[in-house]
Design a protein around this motif. Structure first.
Motif, mmCIF file in Angstrom:
data_model
loop_
_atom_site.group_PDB
_atom_site.id
_atom_site.type_symbol
_atom_site.label_atom_id
_atom_site.label_comp_id
_atom_site.label_asym_id
_atom_site.label_seq_id
_atom_site.Cartn_x
_atom_site.Cartn_y
_atom_site.Cartn_z
ATOM 1 N N LYS A 1 -0.456 -8.603 -2.225
ATOM 2 C CA LYS A 1 -0.773 -7.442 -3.449
ATOM 3 C C LYS A 1 0.940 -6.910 -2.782
ATOM 4 C CE LYS A 1 -4.770 -7.104 -4.817
ATOM 5 N NZ LYS A 1 -5.592 -5.953 -4.029
ATOM 6 N N VAL A 2 2.079 -6.419 -3.984
ATOM 7 C CA VAL A 2 2.921 -6.131 -4.485
ATOM 8 C C VAL A 2 3.189 -4.407 -4.007
ATOM 9 C CG1 VAL A 2 4.915 -5.961 -5.680
ATOM 10 C CG2 VAL A 2 3.744 -7.993 -5.505
ATOM 11 N N VAL A 3 3.365 -4.494 -3.151
ATOM 12 C CA VAL A 3 3.273 -2.420 -2.643
ATOM 13 C C VAL A 3 4.767 -1.848 -2.894
ATOM 14 C CG1 VAL A 3 2.873 -0.763 -0.612
ATOM 15 C CG2 VAL A 3 1.404 -2.424 -0.966
ATOM 16 N N LEU A 4 5.007 -0.830 -3.590
ATOM 17 C CA LEU A 4 6.086 0.194 -3.499
ATOM 18 C C LEU A 4 6.037 1.438 -3.301
ATOM 19 C CD1 LEU A 4 8.828 0.601 -5.126
ATOM 20 C CD2 LEU A 4 7.970 1.229 -7.158
ATOM 21 N N ILE A 5 7.394 1.061 -1.874
ATOM 22 C CA ILE A 5 7.036 2.335 -1.335
ATOM 23 C C ILE A 5 8.427 3.328 -1.662
ATOM 24 C CG2 ILE A 5 6.901 3.901 1.023
ATOM 25 C CD1 ILE A 5 5.837 0.364 0.719
ATOM 26 N N THR A 6 8.790 4.536 -1.855
ATOM 27 C CA THR A 6 9.821 5.709 -1.997
ATOM 28 C C THR A 6 9.910 5.781 -1.077
ATOM 29 O OG1 THR A 6 8.610 7.657 -2.759
ATOM 30 C CG2 THR A 6 8.583 6.127 -4.565
ATOM 31 N N GLY A 7 11.247 6.382 -0.617
ATOM 32 C CA GLY A 7 12.162 6.805 0.284
ATOM 33 C C GLY A 7 11.255 5.926 1.535
ATOM 34 N N GLY A 8 11.382 4.585 1.348
ATOM 35 C CA GLY A 8 10.363 3.933 2.225
ATOM 36 C C GLY A 8 11.640 3.226 3.574
ATOM 37 N N ALA A 9 12.960 4.368 4.017
ATOM 38 C CA ALA A 9 13.450 3.712 4.653
ATOM 39 C C ALA A 9 13.554 4.644 6.187
ATOM 40 C CB ALA A 9 15.305 3.336 4.382
ATOM 41 N N GLY A 10 13.245 5.538 5.560
ATOM 42 C CA GLY A 10 12.876 6.747 6.603
ATOM 43 C C GLY A 10 11.591 6.829 6.890
ATOM 44 N N ASP B 1 1.289 -3.718 -7.109
ATOM 45 C CA ASP B 1 -0.565 -3.174 -6.860
ATOM 46 C C ASP B 1 -0.257 -1.860 -6.472
ATOM 47 O OD1 ASP B 1 -1.789 -5.563 -7.959
ATOM 48 O OD2 ASP B 1 -0.325 -6.784 -6.093
ATOM 49 N N VAL B 2 0.039 -0.971 -5.959
ATOM 50 C CA VAL B 2 0.022 -0.062 -4.889
ATOM 51 C C VAL B 2 1.737 0.899 -5.041
ATOM 52 C CG1 VAL B 2 -0.062 0.827 -2.699
ATOM 53 C CG2 VAL B 2 -1.312 -1.036 -3.077
ATOM 54 N N LEU B 3 1.367 1.554 -5.336
ATOM 55 C CA LEU B 3 2.511 2.276 -5.517
ATOM 56 C C LEU B 3 2.133 3.924 -4.314
ATOM 57 C CD1 LEU B 3 5.316 4.061 -6.357
ATOM 58 C CD2 LEU B 3 3.713 5.611 -8.291
ATOM 59 N N VAL B 4 3.607 4.048 -3.243
ATOM 60 C CA VAL B 4 3.390 5.163 -2.569
ATOM 61 C C VAL B 4 4.298 6.364 -3.134
ATOM 62 C CG1 VAL B 4 3.657 5.767 0.243
ATOM 63 C CG2 VAL B 4 2.305 3.622 -0.720
ATOM 64 N N ASN B 5 3.867 7.196 -3.417
ATOM 65 C CA ASN B 5 5.046 7.544 -3.664
ATOM 66 C C ASN B 5 5.413 9.027 -2.167
ATOM 67 O OD1 ASN B 5 6.068 7.664 -6.514
ATOM 68 N ND2 ASN B 5 3.903 8.284 -6.801
ATOM 69 N N ASN B 6 6.161 8.709 -1.606
ATOM 70 C CA ASN B 6 6.434 8.829 0.077
ATOM 71 C C ASN B 6 8.085 9.654 0.244
ATOM 72 O OD1 ASN B 6 6.620 8.691 3.302
ATOM 73 N ND2 ASN B 6 8.686 7.605 2.191
ATOM 74 N N ALA B 7 9.199 9.536 -0.961
ATOM 75 C CA ALA B 7 10.226 10.051 -0.702
ATOM 76 C C ALA B 7 10.065 11.970 -0.653
ATOM 77 C CB ALA B 7 11.437 10.117 -2.242
ATOM 78 N N GLY B 8 11.286 12.462 -0.288
ATOM 79 C CA GLY B 8 11.020 13.823 0.098
ATOM 80 C C GLY B 8 12.011 14.251 1.001
ATOM 81 N N TRP B 9 12.812 15.661 0.067
ATOM 82 C CA TRP B 9 13.717 16.670 0.907
ATOM 83 C C TRP B 9 13.522 17.733 1.041
ATOM 84 C CZ3 TRP B 9 17.633 20.276 -0.577
ATOM 85 C CH2 TRP B 9 18.061 19.815 0.446
#
Length: 254
Positions: free
Chosen positions: A7-16, A85-93
């Motif tokens: 599955k293609v998974v997109l993660i924002t703020g993925g390097a934190g 396939d999957v979106l993970v909205n993780n970025a924050g500040w």
């Protein structure tokens, strides 16, 4: 967990802190990982590590507060890796401060990253998921958005808004059977927590948080990653519009 391989998974703020833990867990599950982050060096190291372990991973330097940039980057991901396939909205500040000691430029930055960023991501990705009739969304909110948190007023405002928005999107996406769920970390060992609790006073705040958590410890990024993977998997196909705290029992919301 079922249904994550390839599955293609997109993660924002993925390097934190939490983001990189989520990326690694998806890679271990056999997913293709697309990382959105502004920290190019950390993102490059993460994707290199994932590729060295045999995973397929790509990094994209994206400002999620920029609507046009998000649309362009999402289109690029789908061109290069395939349908998301999957979106993970993780970025924050955030930076800890009492509300009356803050000013509008600070509010604008917190709102842009923590609220408008996820709005931009949903708008770009869910259009594509909806057209295909398949997908998953997991939003990383915070217990601050459920019960409030001193020195995090605007952040709590954003995270509470994200919870309400997620429930609405869960309803709107229900015809396509696209689950939208929320994970709310409690106090977790990340750079964000370090921003909120600095110096000697910050160490006292952290110690107080540990004492308040029934499990007697701070959360770790992997604690959050496990729940994100579950909600992204076929095992959670009939779960939508839910808000789950990962807080060692600090918050017990029915």
């Amino acid at each position: 967990m079922k249904g994550l391989k390839d599955k293609v998974v997109l993660i924002t703020g993925g390097a934190g802190g939490i983001g990189s833990a989520i990326c690694r867990r998806f890679a271990e599950a056999g997913s293709t990982v697309a990382v959105f982050d502004l920290n190019s060096d950390a993102m490059q190291k993460l994707t290199s590590d994932l590729e060295a372990s045999g995973a397929r991973a790509c990094g994209y330097k994206v400002d999620i507060t920029d609507h046009d940039a998000v649309n362009a980057a999402v289109a690029r991901v789908e061109d290069e890796l395939g349908p998301i396939d999957v979106l993970v909205n993780n970025a924050g500040w955030d930076i800890g401060a009492f509300f009356l000691q803050t000013e509008k430029p600070f509010w604008d930055k917190v709102v842009a990253i923590n609220l408008y960023g996820p709005l931009n991501m949903h708008h770009a990705v869910l259009k594509r998921m909806s057209a295909r009739g398949t997908g998953r969304v997991v939003n990383i909110s915070s217990d601050a958005g459920r019960v409030g948190s001193s020195m995090e007023a605007v952040y709590s405002f954003c995270k509470g808004g994200l919870i309400a928005f997620s429930k609405t999107m869960a309803r709107e996406m229900s015809r396509q059977q696209i689950p939208v769920n929320v994970v709310c970390p409690g106090p977790t060992e990340t750079a964000l927590l370090d921003n909120l609790a600095q110096g000697e006073k910050g160490e006292k705040i952290k110690a107080g948080l540990v004492r308040a958590v029934p499990f007697g410890r701070m959360g770790q990024p992997d604690d959050v990653a496990g729940m994100v993977l579950f909600l992204s998997s076929d095992d959670a196909a009939f779960i939508t519009g839910q808000v789950i705290s990962v807080s060692g029992g600090l918050t017990m919301v029915g």
